[in-house]
Design a protein around this motif. Structure first.
Motif, PDB file in Angstrom:
ATOM      1  N   LEU A 194       0.850  -1.195   0.000  1.00 24.30           N
ATOM      2  CA  LEU A 194       0.000   0.000   0.000  1.00 24.30           C
ATOM      3  C   LEU A 194       0.887   1.248   0.000  1.00 24.30           C
ATOM      4  CD1 LEU A 194      -2.050  -2.210   0.985  1.00 24.30           C
ATOM      5  CD2 LEU A 194      -3.237  -0.352   2.162  1.00 24.30           C
ATOM      6  N   GLU A 201      -2.529   4.002  -3.488  1.00 21.17           N
ATOM      7  CA  GLU A 201      -2.342   2.828  -4.344  1.00 21.17           C
ATOM      8  C   GLU A 201      -2.400   1.580  -3.473  1.00 21.17           C
ATOM      9  OE1 GLU A 201       1.174   3.083  -6.926  1.00 21.17           O
ATOM     10  OE2 GLU A 201       1.175   0.882  -6.951  1.00 21.17           O
ATOM     11  N   ALA A 202      -3.093   0.546  -3.953  1.00 23.93           N
ATOM     12  CA  ALA A 202      -3.145  -0.727  -3.245  1.00 23.93           C
ATOM     13  C   ALA A 202      -3.131  -1.829  -4.300  1.00 23.93           C
ATOM     14  CB  ALA A 202      -4.398  -0.816  -2.378  1.00 23.93           C
ATOM     15  N   PRO A 203      -2.062  -2.573  -4.387  1.00 23.47           N
ATOM     16  CA  PRO A 203      -1.901  -3.562  -5.460  1.00 23.47           C
ATOM     17  C   PRO A 203      -3.069  -4.542  -5.536  1.00 23.47           C
ATOM     18  CG  PRO A 203       0.150  -3.297  -4.269  1.00 23.47           C
ATOM     19  CD  PRO A 203      -0.889  -2.538  -3.509  1.00 23.47           C
ATOM     20  N   GLY A 204      -3.631  -4.687  -6.736  1.00 19.32           N
ATOM     21  CA  GLY A 204      -4.716  -5.638  -6.943  1.00 19.32           C
ATOM     22  C   GLY A 204      -6.062  -5.160  -6.437  1.00 19.32           C
ATOM     23  N   VAL A 205      -6.121  -3.911  -5.985  1.00 19.66           N
ATOM     24  CA  VAL A 205      -7.381  -3.394  -5.445  1.00 19.66           C
ATOM     25  C   VAL A 205      -7.937  -2.361  -6.429  1.00 19.66           C
ATOM     26  CG1 VAL A 205      -8.464  -2.141  -3.538  1.00 19.66           C
ATOM     27  CG2 VAL A 205      -6.596  -3.764  -3.096  1.00 19.66           C
TER      28      VAL A 205
END
Lengths: 341, 341, 341
Positions: free
Chosen positions: C72, C82-86
């Protein structure tokens, strides 16, 4: 679970040196011990009444002790006699003192009601200070409650297992059923073990050409003191005859430091070869080794104890069960009669 | 929060050597494991019923174990068969035993109702003992609750960050959304990551001339076991073809030691180059390095957790949320049906 | 017992280096401090809102910080960007930030209601950043509650005893009765000590041929900051004349780390010989030695304190009693007016 109206050993006599401020915690109370210029012993709480600093971090001034934080000075009776910058010292400015006595090289403090301090209750630790006996003083610290060490001393069946290669040497010790008797403020345990090989401990300071008859006779007294005659003789030798035999006297005592830590003062005296310091040293070393075996086992036991699971009393626990009951009764008696009555 | 009616790994098979008394704590219970002379496994509580000493400090006598404190002797079924100086041994003199099995090099104990112990519930950790696969066994100890390590294994997005320089190497792993499915007693996680550079870990034991398609397919099963196929192949290569690719199988399992500490048993098996021990060693070392990265992060997380602040579930937490729910249901089921029914 | 609506020093300015993620715990909250590329200070909770990992284990990306566990990314205002895969980042994905300012080389964070953060409440620690003064910055960590260190600083009678061989040197310091005055958010203590030998500390950086008149004038301000002029001159010298005298300014401040541990930032500035770094170093070393004397005493005091026994207030405790009352009132005021009003 502590009895308060009794003498606890706080130190060996040689630990309280001239001019020094010795400190040790007994029953969760830090206690300062020193000697006046006239060699009188003083024991006072090692906590300044002002801001709770340890007085032992201060210094001696004559027979007084001065706190190293803000300079309050206390006389040997615990009364504050000087406070820098303070015109009138409050009456409350005093530190608790404890009855303290030296008796056969042990320094005892009385932790309960001072008015009940009674020298008649001191144990007969005669071999700590007797011209016919020799020993070297020992001390070990336990990170376990003192009662687990009492338990250990009240059941010598552990000699066959914990001390198999040192003090014990034969399962016959554990097999021998001891006689258990009530004595004033304690329990007497008598155990005879006929016709067994001498232990490795015995062989370290004496030679044997055959099996021996062994005996252990001890009183275990409140608050946690063992006084023991032990020894033995080659099989077939007339009773009481010392030739080729072993005759020891041991004084050991447990002082709770906190609820979970313990001071253990011990000695094992010998009566033969008292002119030979090597024998004294060998006996001392043997005891240190064996007591380390105990400490490892009891510490492992303590860390392994499940407080929700009961221990299972067996025949070998007769003495320790009786002793714990005696202690319980004494504690209850004290609780009914408050200390500051 | 523990399930009890299941198999927990207590040791690697090689840790239980002949004649030794092996001890490890599982779910807060110290457990002694040894092999009989006929090589049968025995697991019993490592606490003597008499005074709670650890039996592992005693010794083997045939198929029995003798306590090193007062000499009680227990048969492999936990029954006390000898107590020095005790004429009649009480029926209560026994120690709890646990169902124990070896299965593909892992030694499992059943911590719940013994009558429900069911070998059908053992995990399929086949690569721990299969001629086509090679690995070196691993173990690491955590000073954190086991659920935080389960969480870690249920969300591989951390590979892109915690293992950036080892197992991961591309943020694409975190970006790839895995398929999450329910399987009996667990969760299946499937993640494909196309066209990424090979990780530093892969390059340590194989060479690549272009990007690879990677995959991770694993079941995470009660009580905390990961069984995973992972690997990949150079981009553009036909599926299933091994040439130039990587094919691994990993068995990992978490066993709570206490509420706040954890045993972690792991291996990563390879199927290529199985005759080359250097490859096995390199893969093992790579895993040890990466698992130390996890341990540092999870330990820091644990020490940093504010119990009064909620964690914020995000999309990447789908698997771990489902697994925790599954675990919760299983725990509640056990509580409704008492163990000793 | 903490005031929250005030500035606490979290670091010396030089501790927050470019690009680094500095972390320190204040009032039990781990706080991350860093500088943006434009050199603006940022202070945010060092705990990712997702799984509570410390953000300080992650990395800087421009003016943002990225969590090293699952990636995050948070902007300088604490918002997750930013939050990977979200796909859609929840509004709740944010981390608390704190008002933070640099003021004369100290970095302060405001631990209460951000809307009340008021630069007018910063202490006048001018000598930390003034061309006429020199010092070397100091820091010491205490394993005691901060109030015990406040107590120490509010009663200089301890200089005669704790610092007998360093800062003190005469019992006259303890005998001299200080003037205690109320000042806004604090207490002023003024103590004059005429005609005493110069302390060992003074003699380490200057020579004297006779006794000196000494003075200590300091404000002790919420939440735990001492600002002090001290010094003195040879006996008989006209007031205000510097020749042969000593003129020091000291800034010291206590920041609770947890309920039982404390950060202590300190400096003692000199105005003479400011071109001679050896003098600065000698003064710094002298202070470090003396503050170690304090730390040993206060730590011993803390470990020795009996929570069930009252301390006994004496005349010398006037300032600390007043300060504790002031603090108590401030805490109660805050509790009546909730932080997030």
């Amino acid at each position: 679970m502590w009895v308060r109206n009794c003498w606890y050993v706080i130190a060996w006599d040689h630990e309280i040196s001239d001019n020094a401020l010795f400190t040790r915690t007994v029953l969760d109370e830090p206690i300062l011990v020193y000697r006046t210029e006239g060699s009188e012993l003083v024991a006072m709480q090692d906590r300044c009444c002002h801001r709770h600093a340890p007085l032992s971090r201060g210094r001696r001034e004559g027979d007084c002790v001065r706190c190293g934080y803000h300079g309050l000075k206390f006389a040997a009776d615990g009364v504050c006699v000087e406070a820098p910058g303070v015109a009138t010292i409050p009456v409350k400015a005093r530190v608790r003192t404890y009855p303290v006595v030296a008796h056969n090289k042990w320094i005892f403090v009385w932790m309960g009601d001072p008015s009940r301090a009674d020298r008649a209750l001191l144990p007969d630790n005669f071999s700590c200070d007797h011209p016919d006996w020799r020993y070297k003083p020992g001390y070990v610290h336990y990170d376990t409650p003192y009662l687990l060490v009492c338990d250990n001393l009240l059941d010598f069946s552990h000699l066959s297992y914990v001390h198999e290669g040192t003090l014990g040497g034969s399962t016959a010790i554990a097999q021998a059923v001891p006689r258990i008797e009530k004595v004033p403020r304690g329990i007497r345990v008598t155990r005879h073990v006929p016709d067994v090989p001498p232990s490795a401990f015995w062989k370290s300071f004496q030679s044997f050409d055959r099996n021996v008859d062994r005996y252990f006779i001890y009183d275990f007294l409140l608050p946690g003191t063992l006084l023991m005659k032990s020894g033995g003789a080659p099989v077939g030798q007339a009773e009481g005859e010392l030739r080729g035999g072993v005759q020891l006297h041991s004084c050991q005592t447990l002082t709770p430091e906190t609820a979970t830590t313990t001071h253990y003062f011990f000695q094992q005296s010998h009566r033969s070869s008292i002119a030979d310091p090597a024998v004294t040293e060998t006996i001392y070393r043997g005891l240190v080794t064996a007591f380390e075996e105990d400490r490892e086992m009891i510490t492992a036991q303590y860390l392994n104890t499940d407080p929700e699971a009961r221990m299972l009393p067996l025949a070998m626990d007769a003495a320790l069960v009786q002793y714990r009951r005696l202690l319980q009764e004494e504690v209850e008696r004290e609780q009914r009669a408050p200390l500051s009555a």
